[in-house]
Write an enzyme that holds these catalytic residues in place. Structure first.
Site, PDB file in Angstrom:
ATOM      1  CG  ASP A  48      -2.205  -0.540   1.182  1.00 21.90           C
ATOM      2  OD1 ASP A  48      -2.767  -0.504   0.092  1.00 21.90           O
ATOM      3  OD2 ASP A  48      -2.714  -1.031   2.205  1.00 21.90           O
ATOM      4  CD  GLU A  71      -7.089   3.015   1.477  1.00 23.41           C
ATOM      5  OE1 GLU A  71      -6.818   2.513   0.380  1.00 23.41           O
ATOM      6  OE2 GLU A  71      -7.622   2.384   2.408  1.00 23.41           O
ATOM      7  CG  ASP A 146      -7.791   2.266  -2.947  1.00 23.51           C
ATOM      8  OD1 ASP A 146      -6.796   1.796  -2.345  1.00 23.51           O
ATOM      9  OD2 ASP A 146      -8.965   1.936  -2.700  1.00 23.51           O
ATOM     10  CB  ILE A 148      -3.491  -2.275  -2.576  1.00 26.55           C
ATOM     11  CG1 ILE A 148      -2.078  -2.321  -3.142  1.00 26.55           C
ATOM     12  CG2 ILE A 148      -4.146  -3.668  -2.614  1.00 26.55           C
ATOM     13  CD1 ILE A 148      -1.272  -3.495  -2.707  1.00 26.55           C
ATOM     14  CG  ASP A 149     -10.391  -0.856  -4.130  1.00 28.91           C
ATOM     15  OD1 ASP A 149     -10.760  -0.678  -2.957  1.00 28.91           O
ATOM     16  OD2 ASP A 149     -11.179  -1.078  -5.068  1.00 28.91           O
ATOM     17  CB  THR A 151      -6.371  -4.798   1.690  1.00 23.00           C
ATOM     18  OG1 THR A 151      -7.551  -4.646   2.446  1.00 23.00           O
ATOM     19  CG2 THR A 151      -5.851  -3.430   1.330  1.00 23.00           C
ATOM     20  CG  ASP A 292     -12.718   2.644  -1.812  1.00 24.97           C
ATOM     21  OD1 ASP A 292     -11.728   2.049  -2.265  1.00 24.97           O
ATOM     22  OD2 ASP A 292     -12.925   2.812  -0.592  1.00 24.97           O
TER      23      ASP A 292
HETATM   24  N1  LIG Z   1     -18.102  -0.923   6.331  1.00 28.26           N
HETATM   25  C1  LIG Z   1     -17.730  -0.748   5.084  1.00 28.26           C
HETATM   26  N2  LIG Z   1     -18.651  -0.518   4.130  1.00 28.26           N
HETATM   27  C2  LIG Z   1     -18.289  -0.348   2.846  1.00 28.26           C
HETATM   28  N3  LIG Z   1     -17.010  -0.383   2.406  1.00 28.26           N
HETATM   29  C3  LIG Z   1     -16.031  -0.607   3.302  1.00 28.26           C
HETATM   30  C4  LIG Z   1     -16.344  -0.796   4.683  1.00 28.26           C
HETATM   31  N4  LIG Z   1     -15.184  -1.006   5.338  1.00 28.26           N
HETATM   32  C5  LIG Z   1     -14.194  -0.919   4.426  1.00 28.26           C
HETATM   33  N5  LIG Z   1     -14.691  -0.688   3.198  1.00 28.26           N
HETATM   34  C6  LIG Z   1     -13.960  -0.488   1.921  1.00 28.26           C
HETATM   35  O1  LIG Z   1     -14.483  -1.274   0.901  1.00 28.26           O
HETATM   36  C7  LIG Z   1     -13.493  -1.377  -0.111  1.00 28.26           C
HETATM   37  C8  LIG Z   1     -13.437  -2.768  -0.646  1.00 28.26           C
HETATM   38  O2  LIG Z   1     -14.692  -3.099  -1.101  1.00 28.26           O
HETATM   39  P1  LIG Z   1     -14.954  -4.558  -1.641  1.00 28.26           P
HETATM   40  O3  LIG Z   1     -15.133  -5.439  -0.448  1.00 28.26           O
HETATM   41  O4  LIG Z   1     -16.159  -4.397  -2.483  1.00 28.26           O
HETATM   42  O5  LIG Z   1     -13.741  -4.916  -2.400  1.00 28.26           O
HETATM   43  C9  LIG Z   1     -12.177  -1.021   0.521  1.00 28.26           C
HETATM   44  O6  LIG Z   1     -11.726   0.196  -0.008  1.00 28.26           O
HETATM   45  C10 LIG Z   1     -12.526  -0.909   1.975  1.00 28.26           C
HETATM   46  O7  LIG Z   1     -11.797   0.036   2.627  1.00 28.26           O
HETATM   47  P2  LIG Z   1     -10.324  -0.303   3.190  1.00 28.26           P
HETATM   48  O8  LIG Z   1      -9.393  -0.288   2.008  1.00 28.26           O
HETATM   49  O9  LIG Z   1     -10.017   0.802   4.103  1.00 28.26           O
HETATM   50  O10 LIG Z   1     -10.401  -1.674   3.833  1.00 28.26           O
HETATM   51 MG   LIG Z   2     -10.256   0.865  -1.494  1.00 29.32          MG
HETATM   52 MG   LIG Z   3      -6.720   0.638  -0.472  1.00 24.60          MG
HETATM   53 MG   LIG Z   4      -7.243   0.267   3.083  1.00 23.67          MG
END
Ligand SMILES: Nc1ncnc2c1ncn2[C@@H]1O[C@H](COP(=O)(O)O)[C@@H](O)[C@H]1OP(=O)(O)O
Ligand SMILES: [Mg+2]
Ligand SMILES: [Mg+2]
Ligand SMILES: [Mg+2]
Length: 355
Positions: A48, A71, A146, A148-149, A151, A292
Site C-alpha cells: 500500500d 488513501e 487507492d 491497493i483496493d 486488500t 473507491d
Molecule cells: N463498512 C464498510 N462498508 C463499505 N465499504 C467498506 C467498509 N469497510 C471498508 N470498506 C472499503 O471497501 C473497499 C473494498 O470493497 P470490496 O469489499 O467491495 O472490495 C475497501 O476500499 C474498503 O476500505 P479499506 O481499504 O479501508 O479496507
Molecule cells: Mg479501497
Molecule cells: Mg486501499
Molecule cells: Mg485500506
C-alpha cells in the site's frame, strides 16, 4: 487539436502499471512464499505505502500543481518504534525505488521522475506518500489514489485493483484501474490474467494489458432478458449487504447467482461483461471514499453505463475525501438502471416495514 487529457491519461497509466508490478511482486515474494502467518497484514501494508509513493511521485512530477487525495499517509512510518517497524519502512522505500527506477517503457516520460538513476531519498518517498493528504473539494484539479483496493482479495490471491483518477471541478475526467489478477478475456481463460481499464470523459473506455498493449474499446452488453442479468457484489459481507442484494435479485427475477469479487475490479468486469454492481450499506457510520468509486464510475459511464446512489442521484465527488452520507452505489447498463432503482426502492420499503 490534440485530444484533452492525453498526457494525464498516459501519466496515470504509467503510475498504475508500475504500482501493479510492485504489488504483484510483493504478493509473489511475501504472501505466496508463506513467509508470514495467516493474519499478518504487513505485506499489504508494505505494498500500500510503496505503491502510493510510486503513483504520487509520478503524478507530482508530471503535474506539480495538482492536488492529491490518497488513501494512505506516512505519519506512522516517520517515527518507527522498533526494529521491525524500521525494517518495514526500509522495505517500503526500497520497493518504491525499485518500481520508480525500472527501465523506461513505451509511453513513459523521463521527466516524471522515473527510469534508471532516479532513486529518491527516504524523505522524498515519505513526502510523496503524504502528498495524498488533500482533503478534497468541489473546485480545481485533484487526483485520487487507492494504491491497493481490495486488500483482502490481495492477501487471498484474488482480485484487487490499483486505482487512479483525475477529478476536475468535482467531475471525474480520467480513470485508470490496474487489475493484475483479472482474466484478460473471460471467454479465454488460457490467455492469462492482468488487465488495465482506462477511460477519458467523452472518449470511451478501453481495456488493455497492464503494459498498455492490445487496447480495445469495451461496452456494457445490452440485457435482453432477466436470464442474462446477475449481481456483482463484495466478497466481504461487512462492506455491502448481501441480504439486501438477494431481495433485489428476487424482485428483478434474477436467476443467476451473484458474482462476488473484491475491489474495483467489479467496475472493470461490469464494463466489459455486464451485470449490476450493488453496494448497499450494512449499517450506519461508514462513509464511502472517493478513491473507491471515482475511477470505476468513469469506466462504467464511458462504457455506456450509469452509476448512481440508491436514490438515483449521481455520486458527488466534490464533498471532500468521502461521498458524504452513504446511500449506497448502483452501477449497471443504461437499459437496466431504472428497473434496478425501482426494485431497490421497493426492497427499502420492505425492509422498513419489517423493522
Ligand atoms: N463498512 C464498510 N462498508 C463499505 N465499504 C467498506 C467498509 N469497510 C471498508 N470498506 C472499503 O471497501 C473497499 C473494498 O470493497 P470490496 O469489499 O467491495 O472490495 C475497501 O476500499 C474498503 O476500505 P479499506 O481499504 O479501508 O479496507
Ligand atoms: Mg479501497
Ligand atoms: Mg486501499
Ligand atoms: Mg485500506
Amino acid at each position: 487539436m490534440s485530444q484533452p487529457y492525453v498526457t494525464e491519461e498516459q501519466a496515470a497509466m504509467t503510475a498504475v502499471r508500475r504500482a501493479s508490478q510492485l504489488a504483484s511482486s510483493v504478493f509473489n515474494k511475501l504472501v505466496k512464499a508463506e513467509t508470514l502467518t495467516k493474519d499478518d497484514k504487513s505485506p499489504v501494508t508494505i505494498a500500500d505505502f510503496a505503491a502510493q509513493a510510486v503513483i504520487s511521485t509520478i503524478l507530482h512530477n508530471a503535474f506539480p500543481t495538482d492536488l492529491i487525495v490518497g488513501e494512505e499517509d506516512a505519519s506512522e512510518l516517520r517515527s518507527p518504534n522498533n526494529a521491525e517497524e524500521r525494517e518495514m519502512r526500509e522495505r517500503i522505500i526500497s520497493l518504491a525505488n525499485e518500481a520508480l527506477t525500472s527501465e523506461l517503457m513505451l509511453g513513459d516520460n523521463p521527466t516524471w521522475g522515473i527510469g534508471p538513476g532516479t532513486a529518491k531519498s527516504d524523505s522524498e518517498i515519505l513526502d510523496a506518500i503524504d502528498r495524498g493528504n488533500y482533503q478534497g473539494g468541489s473546485q480545481g484539479r485533484m487526483w485520487t489514489i487507492d494504491p491497493i483496493d481490495g486488500t483482502k482479495g490481495f492477501l487471498r490471491g484474488d482480485q484487487y485493483a490499483v486505482c487512479v483518477s483525475l477529478i476536475v471541478d468535482a467531475q471525474v475526467h480520467v480513470g485508470v484501474l490496474g487489475c493484475p489478477n483479472l482474466q484478460k478475456n473471460p471467454e479465454h481463460p488460457e490467455e492469462g490474467n492482468g488487465c488495465m481499464f482506462v477511460a477519458i470523459r467523452g472518449q470511451g473506455t478501453r481495456q488493455m494489458t497492464l503494459s498498455g498493449s492490445n487496447p480495445t474499446f469495451v461496452k456494457i452488453p445490452p440485457t435482453n432478458s432477466p436470464e442474462s442479468l446477475f449481481l456483482l457484489e463484495s466478497v466481504d459481507p461487512s462492506h455491502s449487504s448481501h441480504s439486501f442484494n438477494s431481495t433485489v435479485s428476487n424482485l428483478l427475477k434474477i436467476t443467476q447467482p451473484s458474482v462476488r469479487m473484491d475491489s474495483q475490479a467489479k467496475y472493470g468486469s461490469l464494463a466489459r461483461s455486464g451485470g449490476i454492481y450493488m453496494r448497499m450499506p450494512t449499517g450506519a457510520g461508514y462513509k464511502e471514499k472517493i478513491w473507491d468509486h471515482a475511477p470505476g464510475s468513469i469506466i462504467i459511464e464511458e462504457a455506456g453505463g450509469v452509476v448512481s446512489d440508491s436514490r438515483g442521484e449521481p455520486l458527488n465527488f466534490g464533498l471532500g475525501r468521502t461521498l458524504g452520507d452513504n446511500f449506497g452505489v448502483i452501477a449497471c447498463g443504461k437499459d437496466t438502471h431504472s428497473g434496478v432503482l425501482t426494485a431497490v426502492q421497493q426492497a427499502l420499503q420492505e425492509e422498513k416495514s419489517k423493522a
